[in-house]
Scaffold this motif. Structure first.
Motif, PDB file in Angstrom:
ATOM      1  N   UNK A  48       0.726  -1.376   0.185  1.00 54.61           N
ATOM      2  CA  UNK A  48      -0.210  -0.025   0.135  1.00 54.61           C
ATOM      3  C   UNK A  48       1.121   1.201  -0.109  1.00 54.61           C
ATOM      4  N   UNK A  49       1.283   1.127  -1.379  1.00 55.44           N
ATOM      5  CA  UNK A  49       2.832   2.210  -0.950  1.00 55.44           C
ATOM      6  C   UNK A  49       1.702   3.851  -1.377  1.00 55.44           C
ATOM      7  N   UNK A  50       2.513   4.739  -0.915  1.00 60.65           N
ATOM      8  CA  UNK A  50       1.652   6.080  -1.410  1.00 60.65           C
ATOM      9  C   UNK A  50       2.911   7.161  -2.749  1.00 60.65           C
ATOM     10  N   UNK A  51       2.026   7.600  -3.272  1.00 61.47           N
ATOM     11  CA  UNK A  51       2.753   7.964  -4.369  1.00 61.47           C
ATOM     12  C   UNK A  51       3.985   8.516  -4.185  1.00 61.47           C
ATOM     13  N   UNK A  52       5.013   8.840  -4.170  1.00 62.41           N
ATOM     14  CA  UNK A  52       6.593   8.885  -3.898  1.00 62.41           C
ATOM     15  C   UNK A  52       6.588  10.996  -3.363  1.00 62.41           C
ATOM     16  N   UNK A  53       6.431  11.053  -2.498  1.00 59.17           N
ATOM     17  CA  UNK A  53       6.239  12.481  -1.767  1.00 59.17           C
ATOM     18  C   UNK A  53       7.488  12.538  -0.894  1.00 59.17           C
ATOM     19  N   UNK A  54       8.651  12.213  -1.218  1.00 57.95           N
ATOM     20  CA  UNK A  54       9.546  12.200  -0.005  1.00 57.95           C
ATOM     21  C   UNK A  54      10.747  13.348  -0.939  1.00 57.95           C
ATOM     22  N   UNK A  55      11.133  14.275   0.750  1.00 58.19           N
ATOM     23  CA  UNK A  55      12.236  15.321  -0.371  1.00 58.19           C
ATOM     24  C   UNK A  55      12.995  15.244  -1.367  1.00 58.19           C
ATOM     25  N   UNK A  56      13.531  14.099  -1.132  1.00 59.37           N
ATOM     26  CA  UNK A  56      14.712  13.041  -1.816  1.00 59.37           C
ATOM     27  C   UNK A  56      14.851  11.721  -1.833  1.00 59.37           C
ATOM     28  N   UNK A  57      15.488  11.245  -2.881  1.00 61.31           N
ATOM     29  CA  UNK A  57      15.528   9.605  -2.829  1.00 61.31           C
ATOM     30  C   UNK A  57      16.390   9.374  -1.450  1.00 61.31           C
ATOM     31  N   UNK A  58      16.144   7.764  -1.019  1.00 59.82           N
ATOM     32  CA  UNK A  58      16.539   7.183   0.383  1.00 59.82           C
ATOM     33  C   UNK A  58      18.609   7.236   0.229  1.00 59.82           C
ATOM     34  N   UNK A  59      18.968   7.629  -1.205  1.00 63.75           N
ATOM     35  CA  UNK A  59      20.192   7.246  -1.809  1.00 63.75           C
ATOM     36  C   UNK A  59      20.548   8.732  -0.907  1.00 63.75           C
ATOM     37  N   UNK A  60      20.052   9.908  -0.790  1.00 64.85           N
ATOM     38  CA  UNK A  60      20.226  11.039  -0.038  1.00 64.85           C
ATOM     39  C   UNK A  60      19.980  11.477   1.268  1.00 64.85           C
ATOM     40  N   UNK A  61      18.362  10.114   1.716  1.00 63.32           N
ATOM     41  CA  UNK A  61      18.146  11.050   3.232  1.00 63.32           C
ATOM     42  C   UNK A  61      18.017   9.918   3.487  1.00 63.32           C
ATOM     43  N   UNK A  62      16.880   9.342   4.589  1.00 58.39           N
ATOM     44  CA  UNK A  62      16.619   8.687   4.937  1.00 58.39           C
ATOM     45  C   UNK A  62      14.666   8.688   5.004  1.00 58.39           C
ATOM     46  N   UNK A  63      13.925   8.370   4.280  1.00 56.57           N
ATOM     47  CA  UNK A  63      12.621   8.130   3.499  1.00 56.57           C
ATOM     48  C   UNK A  63      11.789   8.877   5.591  1.00 56.57           C
ATOM     49  N   UNK A  91       4.715   0.395 -21.328  1.00 54.75           N
ATOM     50  CA  UNK A  91       5.648   0.556 -19.986  1.00 54.75           C
ATOM     51  C   UNK A  91       4.737  -0.456 -19.429  1.00 54.75           C
ATOM     52  N   UNK A  92       5.716  -0.113 -18.569  1.00 53.10           N
ATOM     53  CA  UNK A  92       5.206  -0.941 -16.660  1.00 53.10           C
ATOM     54  C   UNK A  92       4.460  -0.165 -16.066  1.00 53.10           C
ATOM     55  N   UNK A  93       3.569  -1.069 -15.470  1.00 45.95           N
ATOM     56  CA  UNK A  93       2.292  -0.165 -14.711  1.00 45.95           C
ATOM     57  C   UNK A  93       3.109   0.724 -13.582  1.00 45.95           C
ATOM     58  N   UNK A  94       2.073   2.349 -13.409  1.00 49.04           N
ATOM     59  CA  UNK A  94       2.357   3.323 -12.391  1.00 49.04           C
ATOM     60  C   UNK A  94       2.819   2.412 -11.176  1.00 49.04           C
ATOM     61  N   UNK A  95       1.581   1.495 -10.654  1.00 52.30           N
ATOM     62  CA  UNK A  95       2.386   0.962  -9.457  1.00 52.30           C
ATOM     63  C   UNK A  95       3.719   0.469  -8.933  1.00 52.30           C
ATOM     64  N   UNK A  96       4.831  -0.330  -9.997  1.00 56.20           N
ATOM     65  CA  UNK A  96       5.470  -0.737 -10.504  1.00 56.20           C
ATOM     66  C   UNK A  96       6.715   0.713 -10.449  1.00 56.20           C
ATOM     67  N   UNK A  97       6.536   1.199 -11.371  1.00 54.20           N
ATOM     68  CA  UNK A  97       7.610   2.757 -11.051  1.00 54.20           C
ATOM     69  C   UNK A  97       7.561   4.097  -9.460  1.00 54.20           C
ATOM     70  N   UNK A  98       6.632   3.833  -9.442  1.00 61.59           N
ATOM     71  CA  UNK A  98       6.299   4.315  -7.911  1.00 61.59           C
ATOM     72  C   UNK A  98       7.285   3.211  -6.953  1.00 61.59           C
ATOM     73  N   UNK A  99       6.887   2.058  -7.024  1.00 65.76           N
ATOM     74  CA  UNK A  99       7.652   0.814  -5.725  1.00 65.76           C
ATOM     75  C   UNK A  99       9.382   1.133  -6.108  1.00 65.76           C
ATOM     76  N   UNK A 100       9.407   1.446  -7.411  1.00 68.77           N
ATOM     77  CA  UNK A 100      10.774   1.739  -7.779  1.00 68.77           C
ATOM     78  C   UNK A 100      11.893   2.463  -6.900  1.00 68.77           C
ATOM     79  N   UNK A 101      10.254   4.214  -6.831  1.00 73.05           N
ATOM     80  CA  UNK A 101      11.270   5.038  -6.425  1.00 73.05           C
ATOM     81  C   UNK A 101      10.824   5.491  -5.492  1.00 73.05           C
ATOM     82  N   UNK A 102      10.810   3.997  -4.467  1.00 74.66           N
ATOM     83  CA  UNK A 102      11.002   4.463  -2.924  1.00 74.66           C
ATOM     84  C   UNK A 102      11.370   3.626  -2.236  1.00 74.66           C
ATOM     85  N   UNK A 103      12.434   3.560  -2.992  1.00 72.97           N
ATOM     86  CA  UNK A 103      13.844   2.569  -2.724  1.00 72.97           C
ATOM     87  C   UNK A 103      15.046   2.944  -3.521  1.00 72.97           C
TER      88      UNK A 103
END
Length: 201
Positions: A48-63, A91-103
Motif C-alpha cells: 500500500x505504497x503512497x505516491x512518492x512524496x519524499x524530499x529526496x531518494x533514500x540514497x540521499x536521506x532516510x525516508x 510501459x510498466x505499471x504506475x504501481x511498479x514505477x512508484x515502488x522502484x522510486x520508493x527505494x
C-alpha cells in the motif's frame, strides 16, 4: 562465506482484475524447483505504497513514510529480483514505477530479470524496466521470459483462457536461462558486496 542467494519474485500489477498471479505462480514453481536460490513472493498489493512524496531518494536521506521504510526493509533482505511485468500502454505499471522510486540503496548492485507478458510479450515494458534498473544500479541480466503473441492469446482469460501448461514447453527454456543468469550474477554480486564490506570494516 558463501550463501544461497535470496531472490524476491515481485508481483507488479495491483489491479483487482489482474492476471498477474497466473504467470507469477508459474515462475515461482520454476524457481522453487531449484536448489541454488531461495525464493520469496513479494506482492506490491501488500505494501500500500503512497505516491512518492519524499524530499529526496533514500540514497540521499532516510525516508519518512512508514510504508516506504517497510518496503525498503523488505527489499534489503534480497540478493536479486524477478519482476512479474504486465505491459500497460507500452510501459510498466504506475504501481511498479512508484515502488522502484520508493527505494534506492536496496536495489544497488543486485541482479534482476523478469517474466513479462502482453500481446507483444511485455517487451516494451521490460525494456523500460531495464533502463530504470540501470539507473538504480541493478544488474539487468540478458535472459527473461516473454509471454506474447499466440502464446499470450492462448492463455489470457480475455482470449483463449487455457491453463499456462498449454504453453509451458515454449517458455520453460527461457525461464531456465533467466534463472541461470540471475543466480550467476547474484553469487557474483554477493561476493563483491561482501568483499567491499570487509574492506570497509
Amino acid at each position: 562465506m558463501s550463501r544461497t542467494p535470496r531472490i524476491a519474485l515481485i508481483v507488479t500489477s495491483t489491479r483487482d482484475s489482474r492476471w498477474a498471479d497466473v504467470p507469477t505462480q508459474w515462475m515461482l514453481e520454476q524457481a522453487k524447483a531449484r536448489t541454488d536460490m531461495e525464493i520469496e513472493l513479494v506482492d506490491l498489493k501488500d505494501f500500500d505504497l503512497p505516491l512518492f512524496n519524499e524530499p529526496a531518494s533514500n540514497m540521499w536521506m532516510p525516508s519518512s513514510d512508514p510504508a516506504a521504510v517497510k518496503w525498503q526493509e523488505k527489499l534489503a533482505e534480497f540478493d536479486g529480483f524477478i519482476f512479474s511485468v504486465a505491459e500497460y500502454n507500452h510501459s510498466i505499471s504506475g504501481a511498479l514505477k512508484n515502488a522502484l522510486d520508493q527505494a534506492y540503496n536496496e536495489w544497488v548492485r543486485k541482479p534482476m530479470t523478469a517474466i513479462a507478458y502482453g500481446s507483444m510479450g511485455g517487451t516494451r515494458a521490460l525494456e523500460h524496466l531495464r533502463h530504470i534498473a540501470i539507473e538504480l544500479q541493478m544488474v539487468p541480466v540478458r535472459s527473461a521470459v516473454h509471454i506474447g503473441g499466440a502464446d499470450f492469446f492462448t492463455v489470457h482469460p480475455m482470449a483463449g483462457g487455457k491453463p499456462l501448461s498449454e504453453i509451458e514447453a515454449n517458455i520453460a527454456p527461457a525461464a531456465t536461462a533467466a534463472l541461470d543468469d540471475l543466480v550467476w550474477w547474484a553469487n557474483t554480486t554477493i561476493a563483491a558486496r561482501d568483499a567491499e564490506a570487509a574492506k570497509a570494516a
